[in-house]
Design a protein around this motif. Structure first.
Motif, mmCIF file in Angstrom:
data_model
loop_
_atom_site.group_PDB
_atom_site.id
_atom_site.type_symbol
_atom_site.label_atom_id
_atom_site.label_comp_id
_atom_site.label_asym_id
_atom_site.label_seq_id
_atom_site.Cartn_x
_atom_site.Cartn_y
_atom_site.Cartn_z
ATOM 1 N N ASP A 260 0.819 -1.206 0.000
ATOM 2 C CA ASP A 260 0.000 0.000 0.000
ATOM 3 C C ASP A 260 0.854 1.256 0.000
ATOM 4 O O ASP A 260 0.527 2.248 -0.661
ATOM 5 N N SER A 263 2.216 1.821 -3.427
ATOM 6 C CA SER A 263 1.140 2.294 -4.295
ATOM 7 C C SER A 263 0.835 3.765 -4.031
ATOM 8 O O SER A 263 0.705 4.563 -4.962
ATOM 9 N N ARG A 274 -3.018 -3.444 -4.836
ATOM 10 C CA ARG A 274 -2.872 -4.652 -4.033
ATOM 11 C C ARG A 274 -4.120 -5.500 -4.192
ATOM 12 O O ARG A 274 -5.238 -5.009 -4.011
#
Length: 285
Positions: A260, A263, A274
């Protein structure tokens, strides 16, 4: 230009799958498993929906207890038109998952590595007429408007059978004007980018659990790290990447927070997602 839109849902996966698909839509099953619903077909890749590995390795050094429950029962996924199996490891070719899928979907066929054809016969429990054996480099059209190309994969090493067939595969799936690449279990190796890049895939489904010497020494092969997956998705030109093959077994995973964070930082040239349960990934042109 493609668009990948993640849409969370609150109903069960079985209920969600009962709705018309529309654009190409993907649903994560955990580990490397996905359901791919196109406007015409339902394709399942590497489903592991049982506790067979927990039973097999109970009391062993690396126990395989599931960290999350299976999101659906194998018999509830239908109607399934095609199943893609990337290799013979049980979390990809699971008898307790594939046999019920085959029984519930008598017209469904199974694409399997030619190197694992005998294991496929035993674990899926179907005749040769329902198995489509492929090797790396082969392109098939198992259903009208659906093309599958087998790509080499190196589950730490490039392995072949005595006949010279590749034991580990990935697949490029072409349908409804979009192309996606499921890498199977792999690490980077020379030639992989050259094999996949010409397809100009819109979406890459890549494992990110990495590899560790102590697991390799114990015979548990690893995969791409998260950083390697980002580099691969960039080099093959994928606009989006879904990171998967994590969160199933405590000894062999990647921290969701790490995915995360990468990202959120946009630290990956492809748009990094994810893989999550109870999320529908809508892929459209």
């Amino acid at each position: 230009m493609t668009s990948l839109l993640p849409v969370p849902f609150s109903e069960t996966l079985a209920a969600r799958l009962a709705a018309p698909a529309g654009d190409v839509r993907l649903y994560w099953l955990g580990q490397a498993g996905f359901v791919i619903a196109t406007g015409r077909y339902r394709i399942v890749v590497d489903p592991y929906l049982s506790d067979s590995l927990a039973q097999k390795y109970q009391g062993k050094r690396f126990e395989h207890d599931r960290l999350v429950a299976a999101p659906i029962q194998p018999s509830e996924i239908g109607p399934v038109d095609l199943v893609l199996v990337t290799h013979h490891h049980t979390d990809h070719m699971d008898q307790q998952t594939l046999t019920p899928i085959a029984a519930a979907n008598p017209d469904c066929r199974f694409v399997v590595p030619r190197a694992a054809i005998e294991a496929a016969k035993e674990r899926i429990g179907v005749g040769s007429d329902r198995l489509i054996a492929v090797d790396a480099g082969e392109r098939i059209e198992p259903l009208p408007g659906l093309a599958i190309t087998a790509i080499r994969a190196a589950h730490e090493t490039l392995e072949r059978s005595e006949e010279g067939w590749h034991k580990f595969l990935g697949y490029v799936v072409e349908s409804d004007g979009v192309r996606l690449y499921h890498a199977g279990d792999t690490i980077p190796f020379e030639g992989l980018v050259d094999e996949v890049a010409p397809f100009k895939v819109d979406l890459a489904l890549l494992p990110v659990n990495g590899r560790r010497p102590e697991l390799t020494q114990a015979g548990i092969a690893g995969n791409l790290t998260l950083d390697e997956a980002c580099v691969l998705s960039d080099r093959i030109g994928a606009a989006d990447m879904i990171a998967h093959h994590y969160g199933m077994f405590a000894f062999n995973t990647e921290d969701p927070a790490t995915i995360d964070a990468k990202s959120a930082a946009a630290d990956c040239r492809a748009r990094l997602h994810r893989a999550k349960l109870s999320v529908e990934y809508r892929l459209s042109k």
